[in-house]
Design an enzyme around this catalytic site. Structure first.
Site, PDB file in Angstrom:
ATOM      1  N   GLU A  33       0.810  -0.863  -0.412  1.00 26.50           N
ATOM      2  CA  GLU A  33       0.143   0.418  -0.543  1.00 26.50           C
ATOM      3  C   GLU A  33       0.994   1.718  -0.028  1.00 26.50           C
ATOM      4  O   GLU A  33       1.627   1.363   1.291  1.00 26.50           O
ATOM      5  CB  GLU A  33      -0.801  -0.136   1.526  1.00 26.50           C
ATOM      6  CG  GLU A  33      -2.127  -1.261   1.140  1.00 26.50           C
ATOM      7  CD  GLU A  33      -3.404  -1.248  -0.083  1.00 26.50           C
ATOM      8  OE1 GLU A  33      -2.992  -0.456  -0.210  1.00 26.50           O
ATOM      9  OE2 GLU A  33      -3.575  -2.091  -0.355  1.00 26.50           O
ATOM     10  N   GLU A  74      -5.455   3.936   7.780  1.00 25.31           N
ATOM     11  CA  GLU A  74      -5.053   3.649   6.713  1.00 25.31           C
ATOM     12  C   GLU A  74      -5.636   2.067   6.551  1.00 25.31           C
ATOM     13  O   GLU A  74      -5.525   1.511   5.637  1.00 25.31           O
ATOM     14  CB  GLU A  74      -3.565   4.041   6.123  1.00 25.31           C
ATOM     15  CG  GLU A  74      -3.254   3.584   5.166  1.00 25.31           C
ATOM     16  CD  GLU A  74      -4.163   3.813   3.619  1.00 25.31           C
ATOM     17  OE1 GLU A  74      -4.461   2.989   2.892  1.00 25.31           O
ATOM     18  OE2 GLU A  74      -4.661   4.588   4.043  1.00 25.31           O
ATOM     19  N   GLU A  81     -10.510  -2.982   0.816  1.00 25.53           N
ATOM     20  CA  GLU A  81     -10.104  -2.205   0.365  1.00 25.53           C
ATOM     21  C   GLU A  81     -10.002  -4.082  -0.375  1.00 25.53           C
ATOM     22  O   GLU A  81     -10.478  -4.706  -1.436  1.00 25.53           O
ATOM     23  CB  GLU A  81      -9.428  -1.195  -0.263  1.00 25.53           C
ATOM     24  CG  GLU A  81      -9.344   0.043  -0.446  1.00 25.53           C
ATOM     25  CD  GLU A  81      -8.695   0.415  -0.687  1.00 25.53           C
ATOM     26  OE1 GLU A  81      -7.146  -0.093  -0.966  1.00 25.53           O
ATOM     27  OE2 GLU A  81      -9.095   1.666  -1.220  1.00 25.53           O
TER      28      GLU A  81
END
Length: 123
Positions: A33, A74, A81
C-alpha cells in the site's frame, strides 16, 4: 465450516500469535500500500518534530496521537479494500461505496492532523 485452530488459545501463546499477525499486517500494508508507506514517512517526519517544538506535554501527545490515528485508519481502509477485492473484482455500486467510505475516513483523519497541528502551532 470447521472451527478456527486458533480459537481457545490463551496466555502467552495467544499474545505471541496476535503479535505475529499484527507484524504480518504491518508488513503487508507497507509492501502493498503506497498510501501506508506515505503515512509512515509523514509520521517519521512529524513525530520527531513534535518533540522539538515548544508545546505542552498534552499538546505533544495530541499531535502524536492524531498522526498515529491516520496510520490506524489507513490499515482499516486497506483491509476494507482487500476484503472487497477478495469477494469480487467486478465493479459494483456497493463495492465502490465501501472503498469510497474507507477513503473518506482517511480524508477525515488527515484533516484532523491538519487542524490539530495548525491549532496548536498557530494558537
Amino acid at each position: 465450516m470447521s472451527p478456527s485452530p486458533f480459537k481457545g488459545q490463551t496466555g502467552l501463546k495467544r499474545i505471541l500469535n496476535a503479535t505475529g499477525y499484527s507484524l504480518a499486517g504491518f508488513l503487508a500494508a507497507f509492501r502493498g500500500e503506497a498510501a501506508f508507506r506515505q503515512l509512515v514517512l509523514l509520521n517519521v517526519v512529524l513525530i520527531p518534530v513534535a518533540f522539538l517544538l515548544d508545546v505542552s506535554r498534552g499538546e505533544r501527545a495530541l499531535m502524536i496521537a492524531v498522526c498515529l490515528l491516520a496510520l490506524i485508519v489507513e490499515l482499516l481502509n486497506s483491509a476494507i479494500e482487500a476484503t472487497v477485492d477478495r469477494v469480487s473484482l467486478e465493479r459494483h455500486p456497493l463495492s465502490k461505496n465501501a472503498k469510497d467510505m474507507g477513503s473518506a475516513a482517511q480524508f477525515v483523519a488527515l484533516t484532523v492532523i491538519t487542524v490539530t497541528w495548525a491549532t496548536i502551532l498557530l494558537g
